[in-house]
Design a protein around this motif. Structure first.
Motif, PDB file in Angstrom:
ATOM      1  N   ILE A  29     -12.040  -8.757 -73.349  1.00 52.35           N
ATOM      2  CA  ILE A  29     -12.443  -9.983 -74.045  1.00 52.35           C
ATOM      3  C   ILE A  29     -12.061  -9.820 -75.520  1.00 52.35           C
ATOM      4  CG2 ILE A  29     -14.345 -11.538 -74.585  1.00 52.35           C
ATOM      5  CD1 ILE A  29     -13.666 -11.300 -71.603  1.00 52.35           C
ATOM      6  N   LYS A  30     -11.042 -10.514 -75.943  1.00 52.91           N
ATOM      7  CA  LYS A  30     -10.555 -10.392 -77.311  1.00 52.91           C
ATOM      8  C   LYS A  30     -11.112 -11.481 -78.236  1.00 52.91           C
ATOM      9  CE  LYS A  30      -6.286  -8.127 -75.827  1.00 52.91           C
ATOM     10  NZ  LYS A  30      -4.797  -8.144 -75.840  1.00 52.91           N
ATOM     11  N   GLN A  31     -11.415 -12.628 -77.664  1.00 50.69           N
ATOM     12  CA  GLN A  31     -11.984 -13.720 -78.449  1.00 50.69           C
ATOM     13  C   GLN A  31     -13.482 -13.798 -78.171  1.00 50.69           C
ATOM     14  OE1 GLN A  31     -10.254 -17.525 -77.631  1.00 50.69           O
ATOM     15  NE2 GLN A  31     -11.667 -18.650 -78.991  1.00 50.69           N
ATOM     16  N   THR A  32     -14.284 -13.791 -79.221  1.00 53.10           N
ATOM     17  CA  THR A  32     -15.745 -13.842 -79.047  1.00 53.10           C
ATOM     18  C   THR A  32     -16.338 -14.956 -79.908  1.00 53.10           C
ATOM     19  OG1 THR A  32     -16.117 -12.224 -80.819  1.00 53.10           O
ATOM     20  CG2 THR A  32     -15.872 -11.357 -78.583  1.00 53.10           C
ATOM     21  N   ASN A  33     -17.438 -15.513 -79.431  1.00 51.33           N
ATOM     22  CA  ASN A  33     -18.121 -16.586 -80.176  1.00 51.33           C
ATOM     23  C   ASN A  33     -19.643 -16.524 -80.012  1.00 51.33           C
ATOM     24  OD1 ASN A  33     -18.399 -17.394 -77.547  1.00 51.33           O
ATOM     25  ND2 ASN A  33     -17.152 -19.264 -77.742  1.00 51.33           N
ATOM     26  N   LEU A  34     -20.140 -15.396 -79.477  1.00 50.13           N
ATOM     27  CA  LEU A  34     -21.568 -15.298 -79.201  1.00 50.13           C
ATOM     28  C   LEU A  34     -22.072 -13.884 -79.513  1.00 50.13           C
ATOM     29  CD1 LEU A  34     -24.104 -16.709 -78.025  1.00 50.13           C
ATOM     30  CD2 LEU A  34     -23.399 -15.860 -75.774  1.00 50.13           C
ATOM     31  N   ASP A  35     -23.133 -13.814 -80.298  1.00 53.52           N
ATOM     32  CA  ASP A  35     -23.761 -12.531 -80.624  1.00 53.52           C
ATOM     33  C   ASP A  35     -24.841 -12.229 -79.576  1.00 53.52           C
ATOM     34  OD1 ASP A  35     -24.878 -10.270 -81.689  1.00 53.52           O
ATOM     35  OD2 ASP A  35     -25.476 -11.177 -83.588  1.00 53.52           O
ATOM     36  N   LEU A  36     -24.664 -11.129 -78.847  1.00 54.24           N
ATOM     37  CA  LEU A  36     -25.586 -10.769 -77.776  1.00 54.24           C
ATOM     38  C   LEU A  36     -26.569  -9.667 -78.188  1.00 54.24           C
ATOM     39  CD1 LEU A  36     -23.079 -10.791 -74.772  1.00 54.24           C
ATOM     40  CD2 LEU A  36     -24.714 -12.569 -75.427  1.00 54.24           C
ATOM     41  N   GLY A  37     -26.490  -9.250 -79.446  1.00 54.54           N
ATOM     42  CA  GLY A  37     -27.392  -8.205 -79.926  1.00 54.54           C
ATOM     43  C   GLY A  37     -26.816  -6.812 -79.731  1.00 54.54           C
ATOM     44  N   HIS A  38     -27.382  -5.850 -80.471  1.00 52.03           N
ATOM     45  CA  HIS A  38     -26.959  -4.443 -80.410  1.00 52.03           C
ATOM     46  C   HIS A  38     -25.476  -4.275 -80.753  1.00 52.03           C
ATOM     47  CE1 HIS A  38     -30.804  -3.315 -78.565  1.00 52.03           C
ATOM     48  NE2 HIS A  38     -30.664  -4.358 -77.774  1.00 52.03           N
ATOM     49  N   GLY A  39     -24.966  -5.191 -81.571  1.00 56.96           N
ATOM     50  CA  GLY A  39     -23.567  -5.090 -81.984  1.00 56.96           C
ATOM     51  C   GLY A  39     -22.571  -5.556 -80.937  1.00 56.96           C
ATOM     52  N   ILE A  40     -23.036  -6.191 -79.875  1.00 57.14           N
ATOM     53  CA  ILE A  40     -22.164  -6.664 -78.796  1.00 57.14           C
ATOM     54  C   ILE A  40     -21.847  -8.141 -79.000  1.00 57.14           C
ATOM     55  CG2 ILE A  40     -21.926  -6.983 -76.305  1.00 57.14           C
ATOM     56  CD1 ILE A  40     -21.998  -4.073 -77.174  1.00 57.14           C
ATOM     57  N   LYS A  41     -20.553  -8.470 -78.936  1.00 57.63           N
ATOM     58  CA  LYS A  41     -20.096  -9.851 -79.056  1.00 57.63           C
ATOM     59  C   LYS A  41     -19.528 -10.312 -77.714  1.00 57.63           C
ATOM     60  CE  LYS A  41     -20.809  -9.803 -83.547  1.00 57.63           C
ATOM     61  NZ  LYS A  41     -21.853 -10.617 -84.203  1.00 57.63           N
ATOM     62  N   GLY A  42     -19.832 -11.541 -77.340  1.00 59.94           N
ATOM     63  CA  GLY A  42     -19.334 -12.085 -76.081  1.00 59.94           C
ATOM     64  C   GLY A  42     -18.632 -13.412 -76.269  1.00 59.94           C
ATOM     65  N   PHE A  43     -18.038 -13.873 -75.178  1.00 56.97           N
ATOM     66  CA  PHE A  43     -17.355 -15.161 -75.194  1.00 56.97           C
ATOM     67  C   PHE A  43     -18.093 -16.118 -74.265  1.00 56.97           C
ATOM     68  CE2 PHE A  43     -14.037 -18.094 -73.507  1.00 56.97           C
ATOM     69  CZ  PHE A  43     -13.726 -18.731 -74.705  1.00 56.97           C
ATOM     70  N   SER A  44     -18.507 -17.245 -74.821  1.00 54.99           N
ATOM     71  CA  SER A  44     -19.259 -18.247 -74.083  1.00 54.99           C
ATOM     72  C   SER A  44     -18.387 -19.490 -73.873  1.00 54.99           C
ATOM     73  CB  SER A  44     -20.527 -18.633 -74.860  1.00 54.99           C
ATOM     74  OG  SER A  44     -21.209 -19.702 -74.239  1.00 54.99           O
ATOM     75  N   GLU A  45     -18.386 -19.986 -72.633  1.00 53.83           N
ATOM     76  CA  GLU A  45     -17.629 -21.194 -72.309  1.00 53.83           C
ATOM     77  C   GLU A  45     -18.345 -21.953 -71.201  1.00 53.83           C
ATOM     78  OE1 GLU A  45     -13.792 -20.248 -70.721  1.00 53.83           O
ATOM     79  OE2 GLU A  45     -14.550 -18.444 -69.730  1.00 53.83           O
ATOM     80  N   GLY A  46     -18.105 -23.246 -71.135  1.00 52.52           N
ATOM     81  CA  GLY A  46     -18.765 -24.074 -70.144  1.00 52.52           C
ATOM     82  C   GLY A  46     -17.784 -24.775 -69.233  1.00 52.52           C
ATOM     83  N   ALA A  47     -18.282 -25.089 -68.059  1.00 50.78           N
ATOM     84  CA  ALA A  47     -17.547 -25.906 -67.096  1.00 50.78           C
ATOM     85  C   ALA A  47     -18.576 -26.804 -66.431  1.00 50.78           C
ATOM     86  CB  ALA A  47     -16.819 -25.029 -66.075  1.00 50.78           C
ATOM     87  N   THR A  48     -18.142 -27.656 -65.545  1.00 49.23           N
ATOM     88  CA  THR A  48     -19.067 -28.593 -64.919  1.00 49.23           C
ATOM     89  C   THR A  48     -20.192 -27.850 -64.195  1.00 49.23           C
ATOM     90  OG1 THR A  48     -17.247 -30.168 -64.595  1.00 49.23           O
ATOM     91  CG2 THR A  48     -19.266 -30.527 -63.326  1.00 49.23           C
ATOM     92  N   GLY A  49     -21.395 -27.971 -64.754  1.00 48.25           N
ATOM     93  CA  GLY A  49     -22.556 -27.362 -64.123  1.00 48.25           C
ATOM     94  C   GLY A  49     -22.677 -25.865 -64.314  1.00 48.25           C
ATOM     95  N   HIS A  50     -21.741 -25.256 -65.052  1.00 51.58           N
ATOM     96  CA  HIS A  50     -21.725 -23.802 -65.199  1.00 51.58           C
ATOM     97  C   HIS A  50     -21.677 -23.398 -66.680  1.00 51.58           C
ATOM     98  CE1 HIS A  50     -20.801 -22.790 -60.895  1.00 51.58           C
ATOM     99  NE2 HIS A  50     -20.325 -24.044 -60.915  1.00 51.58           N
ATOM    100  N   HIS A  51     -22.293 -22.265 -66.953  1.00 51.76           N
ATOM    101  CA  HIS A  51     -22.191 -21.645 -68.268  1.00 51.76           C
ATOM    102  C   HIS A  51     -21.750 -20.202 -68.040  1.00 51.76           C
ATOM    103  CE1 HIS A  51     -24.298 -20.228 -72.228  1.00 51.76           C
ATOM    104  NE2 HIS A  51     -22.980 -20.287 -72.341  1.00 51.76           N
ATOM    105  N   TYR A  52     -20.565 -19.879 -68.537  1.00 52.54           N
ATOM    106  CA  TYR A  52     -20.002 -18.544 -68.345  1.00 52.54           C
ATOM    107  C   TYR A  52     -20.092 -17.744 -69.647  1.00 52.54           C
ATOM    108  CZ  TYR A  52     -17.865 -20.604 -64.157  1.00 52.54           C
ATOM    109  OH  TYR A  52     -17.649 -21.247 -62.953  1.00 52.54           O
ATOM    110  N   ILE A  53     -20.510 -16.507 -69.528  1.00 50.16           N
ATOM    111  CA  ILE A  53     -20.548 -15.586 -70.667  1.00 50.16           C
ATOM    112  C   ILE A  53     -19.914 -14.272 -70.224  1.00 50.16           C
ATOM    113  CG2 ILE A  53     -21.989 -14.348 -72.325  1.00 50.16           C
ATOM    114  CD1 ILE A  53     -24.102 -16.503 -71.974  1.00 50.16           C
ATOM    115  N   SER A  54     -18.951 -13.789 -71.019  1.00 50.39           N
ATOM    116  CA  SER A  54     -18.239 -12.547 -70.687  1.00 50.39           C
ATOM    117  C   SER A  54     -18.199 -11.642 -71.902  1.00 50.39           C
ATOM    118  CB  SER A  54     -16.805 -12.860 -70.228  1.00 50.39           C
ATOM    119  OG  SER A  54     -16.802 -13.776 -69.146  1.00 50.39           O
TER     120      SER A  54
END
Length: 247
Positions: free
Chosen positions: A129-154
């Motif tokens: 995961i090279k692009q991140t837009n979400l701070d998950l705590g403990h210095g971990i960054k994630g990527f959050s995206e949505g689709a119909t009825g779904h919320h994906y976080i990687s």
């Protein structure tokens, strides 16, 4: 003739008088060495008196008794603290075992390949995961995206790729979580406290947070072996705990 007798008598009287005076000087009480005190004897007497006073001093006895009581009290308190610590450790062990009770239904699949590269290729869903837009705590960054009825976080942690698939509408979600972000942060927080096996090159964790299809899949590669755990569960944290305890 008479003069000789007189002279003899006078001489005899003189000797008697002189002798009596010398006798008086020697025997007179309160003078000379008869009235002198022995210093060694006095010192010995004083030592005996001091020793007697020290032995009989009630304050010293009370102080020693008080000191012994304090020491016994401290020993009892130390023993109580040690016993409480041991009891606390036993309770924690029991709680840990209880929390892992679900693992009775968990099975681990072990698949061997002809070489390590083939095992790595089997983990084709892994990515960085090279692009991140979400701070998950403990210095971990994630990527959050949505689709119909779904919320994906990687996000990545070490050689792990972790993915959360959560419903946009919380009424379809597994219990105890209101959003995909809340679940993702819970996973990150748990992974800070436990140790999963370190994949040699690749490992993937997929968590489905839909209540009607709740599932957790964990796969990782070691040499030419791929280990896999796949469980229909609404408690993904329990699966992570299980794997951490087994490896």
């Amino acid at each position: 003739m008479v003069k000789r007798y007189v002279y003899a008598i006078v001489t005899l009287l003189t000797l008697v008088i002189v002798g009596g005076c010398q006798q008086t000087d020697i025997d007179e009480p309160g003078t000379g060495q008869n009235t002198q005190t022995n210093p060694n004897q006095q010192t010995s007497d004083n030592s005996m008196t001091d020793s007697h006073d020290e032995a009989d001093d009630p304050s010293d006895s009370q102080d020693k008794h008080s000191a012994n009581n304090n020491e016994n009290k401290l020993n009892q308190e130390d023993n109580a603290v040690e016993e409480e610590t041991e009891n606390s450790d036993r309770v924690n062990d029991q709680q840990t075992k209880a929390s892992n009770s679900e693992r009775m239904n968990v099975s681990i699949n072990k698949q061997e390949f002809k070489n390590a590269q083939t095992a790595v290729d089997e983990m084709d869903s892994y990515r960085e995961i090279k692009q991140t837009n979400l701070d998950l705590g403990h210095g971990i960054k994630g990527f959050s995206e949505g689709a119909t009825g779904h919320h994906y976080i990687s996000w990545n942690e070490g050689n792990w790729l972790i993915q959360v698939n959560f419903p946009s509408d919380p009424q379809y979600a597994i219990d105890n979580y209101q959003s995909g972000e809340e679940l993702a942060k819970s996973v990150v927080d748990r992974l800070e406290k436990i140790y999963l096996p370190a994949p040699e090159q690749r490992g993937v964790i997929k968590i489905n947070g839909f209540s009607d299809n709740a599932e957790t899949i964990v796969r990782w590669q070691e040499g030419n072996i791929v280990y896999a755990v796949k469980e229909q569960t609404s408690n993904p944290i329990a699966i992570l705990n299980y794997i951490a305890n087994e490896f």
